[in-house]
Design a protein around this motif. Structure first.
Motif, PDB file in Angstrom:
ATOM      1  N   ALA A  60      -4.933  11.030  19.214  1.00 44.31           N
ATOM      2  CA  ALA A  60      -6.229  11.547  18.734  1.00 44.31           C
ATOM      3  C   ALA A  60      -6.356  13.048  18.985  1.00 44.31           C
ATOM      4  O   ALA A  60      -6.952  13.773  18.174  1.00 44.31           O
ATOM      5  CB  ALA A  60      -7.374  10.791  19.402  1.00 44.31           C
ATOM      6  N   GLU A  61      -5.767  13.506  20.081  1.00 41.77           N
ATOM      7  CA  GLU A  61      -5.881  14.915  20.474  1.00 41.77           C
ATOM      8  C   GLU A  61      -5.341  15.861  19.396  1.00 41.77           C
ATOM      9  O   GLU A  61      -5.939  16.891  19.113  1.00 41.77           O
ATOM     10  CB  GLU A  61      -5.071  15.095  21.753  1.00 41.77           C
ATOM     11  N   ASP A 105      -5.967  15.737  14.009  1.00 39.44           N
ATOM     12  CA  ASP A 105      -6.496  16.508  12.868  1.00 39.44           C
ATOM     13  C   ASP A 105      -5.432  17.406  12.246  1.00 39.44           C
ATOM     14  O   ASP A 105      -5.289  17.458  11.021  1.00 39.44           O
ATOM     15  CB  ASP A 105      -7.718  17.335  13.289  1.00 39.44           C
ATOM     16  N   THR A 130     -10.865  10.569  13.661  1.00 36.80           N
ATOM     17  CA  THR A 130     -11.743  11.475  14.422  1.00 36.80           C
ATOM     18  C   THR A 130     -13.049  11.795  13.691  1.00 36.80           C
ATOM     19  O   THR A 130     -13.796  12.675  14.105  1.00 36.80           O
ATOM     20  CB  THR A 130     -11.007  12.789  14.755  1.00 36.80           C
ATOM     21  N   GLN A 140      -9.807   6.302  21.714  1.00 36.29           N
ATOM     22  CA  GLN A 140      -9.815   7.773  21.768  1.00 36.29           C
ATOM     23  C   GLN A 140     -10.235   8.388  20.433  1.00 36.29           C
ATOM     24  O   GLN A 140     -10.830   9.457  20.393  1.00 36.29           O
ATOM     25  CB  GLN A 140      -8.447   8.294  22.207  1.00 36.29           C
ATOM     26  N   MET A 141      -9.897   7.715  19.334  1.00 37.68           N
ATOM     27  CA  MET A 141     -10.363   8.181  18.021  1.00 37.68           C
ATOM     28  C   MET A 141     -11.891   8.052  17.961  1.00 37.68           C
ATOM     29  O   MET A 141     -12.603   8.971  17.516  1.00 37.68           O
ATOM     30  CB  MET A 141      -9.743   7.348  16.889  1.00 37.68           C
ATOM     31  N   GLU A 177     -14.025   7.984  20.378  1.00 39.70           N
ATOM     32  CA  GLU A 177     -14.679   8.964  21.254  1.00 39.70           C
ATOM     33  C   GLU A 177     -14.788  10.324  20.541  1.00 39.70           C
ATOM     34  O   GLU A 177     -15.834  10.969  20.552  1.00 39.70           O
ATOM     35  CB  GLU A 177     -13.830   9.096  22.517  1.00 39.70           C
ATOM     36  N   ARG A 178     -13.694  10.734  19.891  1.00 43.24           N
ATOM     37  CA  ARG A 178     -13.706  12.019  19.185  1.00 43.24           C
ATOM     38  C   ARG A 178     -14.643  11.980  17.984  1.00 43.24           C
ATOM     39  O   ARG A 178     -15.356  12.941  17.702  1.00 43.24           O
ATOM     40  CB  ARG A 178     -12.300  12.399  18.721  1.00 43.24           C
ATOM     41  N   ARG A 199     -18.164  12.295  19.124  1.00 46.61           N
ATOM     42  CA  ARG A 199     -18.468  13.674  19.512  1.00 46.61           C
ATOM     43  C   ARG A 199     -18.700  14.533  18.265  1.00 46.61           C
ATOM     44  O   ARG A 199     -19.645  15.280  18.160  1.00 46.61           O
ATOM     45  CB  ARG A 199     -17.319  14.246  20.338  1.00 46.61           C
ATOM     46  N   ARG A 200     -17.792  14.387  17.287  1.00 47.46           N
ATOM     47  CA  ARG A 200     -17.893  15.202  16.055  1.00 47.46           C
ATOM     48  C   ARG A 200     -19.193  14.916  15.298  1.00 47.46           C
ATOM     49  O   ARG A 200     -19.787  15.815  14.707  1.00 47.46           O
ATOM     50  CB  ARG A 200     -16.701  14.917  15.159  1.00 47.46           C
TER      51      ARG A 200
END
Ligand SMILES: C[S@@+](CC[C@H](N)C(=O)[O-])C[C@H]1O[C@@H](n2cnc3c(N)ncnc32)[C@H](O)[C@@H]1O
Length: 237
Positions: free
Chosen positions: A22-23, A26, A64, A90-91, A93-94, A97-98
């Motif tokens: 996920a980090e 993008d 994401t 983790q996706m 979570e991102r 946030r987005r």
């Protein structure tokens, strides 16, 4: 584990969207999926045809949340609810946030194999169903068709395979040439292809169209095609 680019490592046949992918997702997806930004834009434009005030839209495999956010922003004036779904924590979570500034967005952590859909006017699956086991895919598409309101649509983007193996190799080689232009080297390209073996199992274009018809979609039209990358618009009457 081999380097597939963008700091991501994966073993043959073991590609995963978890484990920290996920980090760097993008930048990885934008350089690995041809016309990534353009197909998002196309989906946005087509969404205008199906969303009305208080409609619900789903973004399946939202990763994401980039497309989820774009859809919500485009239809902010209509109070459209946009539900992004992904099974990777983790996706999710991102994506949360987005999309935090959009109250009209809900990001759900769930597996599409078991998700119960609420009624919707538009469902988008942008290079997601290809990661669902082939035997489970038709049932997911049937649940999508049942959830869609009359006149509602599924935008299904998938990597496809050609039933002619020679043509399939030709198209794949051209795709790998394109990846070189995106800055990936030969060993990264080979490692990514090997990691996806048995994880991304593409249907042919005909198989996807037949699956959509069998699930109850009345009209299907191709809205995008580049080498082995395809987008279908499927509508329920
Ligand atoms: C190639 S990415 C999709 C890209 C995204 N739609 C976009 O436009 O940026 C595939 C995503 O689908 C998710 N996914 C794969 N299988 C899934 C399943 N069975 N249920 C929910 N999400 C799934 C993965 O975690 C990953 O984030």
């Amino acid at each position: 584990m081999a380097n597939v680019g963008d700091g991501i490592r994966a073993a043959p046949g073991a590609w995963s969207f978890g484990g920290g992918v996920a980090e760097s997702f993008d930048s990885h997806v934008a350089r690995s999926v041809p016309f990534y930004g353009q197909t998002h834009e196309l989906i946005e434009r087509l969404s205008d045809e199906f969303l009305a005030p208080e409609s619900r839209a789903y973004d399946l495999g939202c990763s994401t949340g980039l497309l989820t956010q774009r859809l919500a922003a485009r239809h902010a004036g209509l109070a459209v609810e946009v539900v992004g779904v992904d099974r990777e924590a983790q996706m999710v979570e991102r994506a949360r946030r987005r999309c935090a500034e959009f109250p009209s967005i809900t990001i759900v952590e769930a597996d599409l194999a078991t998700l119960e859909f609420r009624p919707a006017d538009l469902v988008v699956a942008h290079y997601t169903l290809q990661f669902i086991a082939p035997h489970s895919r038709p049932e997911v598409v049937e649940r999508v068709a049942s959830a869609l309101n009359p006149g509602g649509a599924l935008l299904l983007f998938e990597k496809v395979q050609n039933s002619d193996a020679t043509l399939d190799r030709l198209l794949t080689a051209q795709y790998h040439n394109w990846k070189r232009t995106q800055g990936y080297n030969d060993s990264e390209i080979a490692a990514k292809a090997s990691s996806l073996a048995g994880v991304l199992e593409p249907f042919t274009s005909d198989m996807n169209e037949n699956m959509l018809s069998a699930a109850g979609f009345d009209r299907v039209v191709r809205v995008f095609r580049w080498l082995n990358w395809e987008g279908l618009l499927a509508i329920v009457a």
